[in-house]
Design a protein around this motif. Structure first.
Motif, short mmCIF file in Angstrom:
data_model
loop_
_atom_site.label_atom_id
_atom_site.label_comp_id
_atom_site.label_asym_id
_atom_site.label_seq_id
_atom_site.Cartn_x
_atom_site.Cartn_y
_atom_site.Cartn_z
N UNK A 1 0.82 -1.20 0.00
CA UNK A 1 0.00 0.00 0.00
C UNK A 1 0.86 1.26 0.00
N UNK A 2 1.99 1.23 0.72
CA UNK A 2 2.90 2.37 0.72
C UNK A 2 3.50 2.60 -0.67
N UNK A 3 3.82 1.49 -1.36
CA UNK A 3 4.37 1.62 -2.71
C UNK A 3 3.33 2.21 -3.66
N UNK A 4 2.08 1.79 -3.51
CA UNK A 4 1.02 2.34 -4.37
C UNK A 4 0.83 3.83 -4.15
N UNK A 5 1.07 4.28 -2.92
CA UNK A 5 0.85 5.69 -2.59
C UNK A 5 2.06 6.56 -2.90
N UNK A 6 3.16 5.97 -3.29
CA UNK A 6 4.37 6.75 -3.55
C UNK A 6 4.16 7.66 -4.76
N UNK A 7 4.60 8.91 -4.68
CA UNK A 7 4.38 9.83 -5.80
C UNK A 7 5.09 9.43 -7.08
N UNK A 8 6.16 8.67 -6.98
CA UNK A 8 6.88 8.18 -8.16
C UNK A 8 6.70 6.67 -8.23
N UNK A 9 5.85 6.17 -9.14
CA UNK A 9 5.57 4.72 -9.18
C UNK A 9 6.82 3.86 -9.33
N UNK A 10 7.78 4.31 -10.15
CA UNK A 10 9.00 3.51 -10.35
C UNK A 10 9.79 3.40 -9.05
N UNK A 11 9.92 4.51 -8.33
CA UNK A 11 10.62 4.49 -7.05
C UNK A 11 9.87 3.64 -6.03
N UNK A 12 8.53 3.76 -6.04
CA UNK A 12 7.73 2.95 -5.13
C UNK A 12 7.94 1.47 -5.36
N UNK A 13 7.98 1.05 -6.64
CA UNK A 13 8.19 -0.37 -6.96
C UNK A 13 9.59 -0.82 -6.51
N UNK A 14 10.60 0.02 -6.77
CA UNK A 14 11.96 -0.35 -6.38
C UNK A 14 12.07 -0.50 -4.86
N UNK A 15 11.52 0.46 -4.12
CA UNK A 15 11.59 0.39 -2.67
C UNK A 15 10.83 -0.82 -2.13
#
Length: 457
Positions: free
Chosen positions: A234-248
């Motif tokens: 859910x935190x990854x989905x909410x990340x403003x940068x989808x690519x960064x959210x997926x990596x993290x």
């Protein structure tokens, strides 16, 4: 005027540095025998080793913001990236806030049934292999810890992903290689360690991607799941940068998989080895387990505090073989620790392995004595004399779950089985990211005669 800790004699320095590559525990023991604060010059690098509770408190808690993760963990970022174990600053604080609710005492207690069932399955698996043929109990324990991790923190089955543990072995080998070579050897160089690392990294990437895809497909946008994996997604989905959210998300999951199974597996391996070597202690654990878990039943959350002697046994095993055997840091700015000057950029080591054996803190420190964790003997001990899960803001978030798992498994295995170490197996400690046991744990299994019904699963 700057006051620096003493260093080893010039003639001893080459041997000390060689031990950094081949005998890291020996190096730490040598430093501890020299003084409670030691400085080692490694060319342009300065290495400070502190071995007193008040020194540890300053580095890990009082001035923790000045000390970022250091040697060994820095090299692990090739795979762990910016996961919870290696990230810093606001990113780390955000990640910690994301997963912290999954480790609240009430939620951990609610997972007791899953932990008990997986522990019961381990007992039944070992019971089925009773006889004269040795079993690598450490390998089976690793399977258990992965099963508990999947059920309690991920709502995901990790069956079929047994290669994770082997992949992490290669990752840790590479991290230690990079530490010794100071990261000067590129990963494309065709050394065996490098080849195994590249294969392990690819395996982990495939595994993590598959787990994320499966778990995401089972979640809706309004999913109320409170396990750690769901919170990370859910935190990854909410990340403003989808690519960064997926990596993290990928990096956090790799960290969760490693930290979530390795430290508990290590603790259980050492605990069962020590019980096999100390039959009087084993008999006391068995007596307590039979009294608390009467009728052959599985433990429940409220049984944890009743298994008090078993808990002391696990605590003593972690004193002698702390899963987090070393806490490496890098000083961001110059500091003073116990009156000694620490220069900016210096590597700082706090070593639970040696502090847990400090003769000023522990009577007869090399002896296995669970009674030293009786409440009457703990009261006057310095708080930071015993830090098997680290300390300060970066204290292991999963410590309560790990302790429940270790106590439940120790109680059930000891109640129902006799484990004997194969002759010639010494149980050599291998200091990697956790203090693992070199060569596994070959043991023969015998059933214990008892009138109670067998453990249910």
């Amino acid at each position: 005027m700057s006051v620096h800790p003493p260093g080893p004699p010039v003639w001893a320095l080459p041997g000390l540095l060689r031990k950094l590559a081949v005998d890291r525990l020996g190096m730490m023991r040598d430093a501890a025998e020299l003084a409670d604060a030691v400085r080692v010059n490694m060319g342009p690098k300065k290495l400070y080793i502190f071995n007193r509770p008040d020194y540890a408190k300053h580095v890990l808690a009082d001035n923790a913001a000045n000390y970022h993760k250091g040697i060994g963990l820095v090299e692990s970022r090739k795979v762990l990236g910016d996961g919870l174990l290696t990230s810093e600053g606001e990113l780390w604080r955000t990640q910690r806030r994301t997963v912290q609710p999954a480790f609240k005492p009430g939620r951990v207690a609610a997972q007791a049934g899953a932990v008990a069932e997986e522990s019961g399955r381990l007992v039944e698996l070992l019971r089925g292999r009773a006889g004269d043929t040795p079993v690598d109990v450490l390998q089976e324990i690793t399977g258990l810890t992965l099963g508990v991790l999947g059920r309690t923190l991920m709502d995901t089955s990790l069956e079929g992903h047994g290669g994770i543990a082997h992949a992490f072995e290669s990752v840790q080998d590479q991290a230690m290689f990079d530490m010794v070579t100071q990261g000067l050897v590129p990963t494309w160089v065709p050394f065996g360690t490098q080849r195994r690392f590249r294969a392990a990294r690819a395996e982990l990437t495939r595994t993590v991607d598959a787990l994320v895809t499966d778990r995401s497909a089972r979640m809706s946008e309004g999913d109320g799941a409170d396990d750690a994996f769901a919170r990370m997604i859910l935190a990854a989905r909410a990340h403003p940068d989808p690519a960064t959210g997926r990596r993290l998300l990928q990096e956090e999951l790799v960290t969760l998989l490693l930290a979530g199974h390795e430290t508990t597996a290590s603790t259980l391996g050492w605990t069962l080895l020590l019980l096999a070597r100390h039959p009087r202690v084993r008999d006391l654990v068995r007596e307590e387990a039979r009294a608390v878990l009467e009728g052959g039943r599985l433990p429940e959350a409220e049984d944890l505090h009743k298994l008090s002697y078993t808990t002391q046994v696990v605590q003593e095993a972690m004193r002698l073989y702390p899963p987090v055997w070393i806490l490496p840091r890098i000083a961001q700015a110059a500091d003073e620790v116990g009156g000694f000057t620490v220069s900016a950029g210096a590597d700082v080591l706090v070593c639970p392995y040696t502090m847990h054996r400090h003769p000023d803190l522990w009577d007869d420190p090399e002896t296995f004595d669970p009674g030293r964790f009786d409440p009457s003997r703990v009261a006057n001990r310095p708080r930071y004399a015993y830090i098997p899960f680290g300390a300060g803001p970066r204290f292991c978030v999963g410590s309560n779950l790990g302790m429940m798992e270790a106590v439940f498994v120790t109680a059930l295995v000891t109640r129902d089985l006799d484990l004997a170490v194969e002759p010639g197996h010494e149980g050599v400690a291998e200091p990697m990211m956790s203090l693992r046991m070199r060569g596994g744990l070959p043991m023969t299994v015998r059933q214990v005669d008892r009138a109670a019904a067998p453990v249910g699963v």
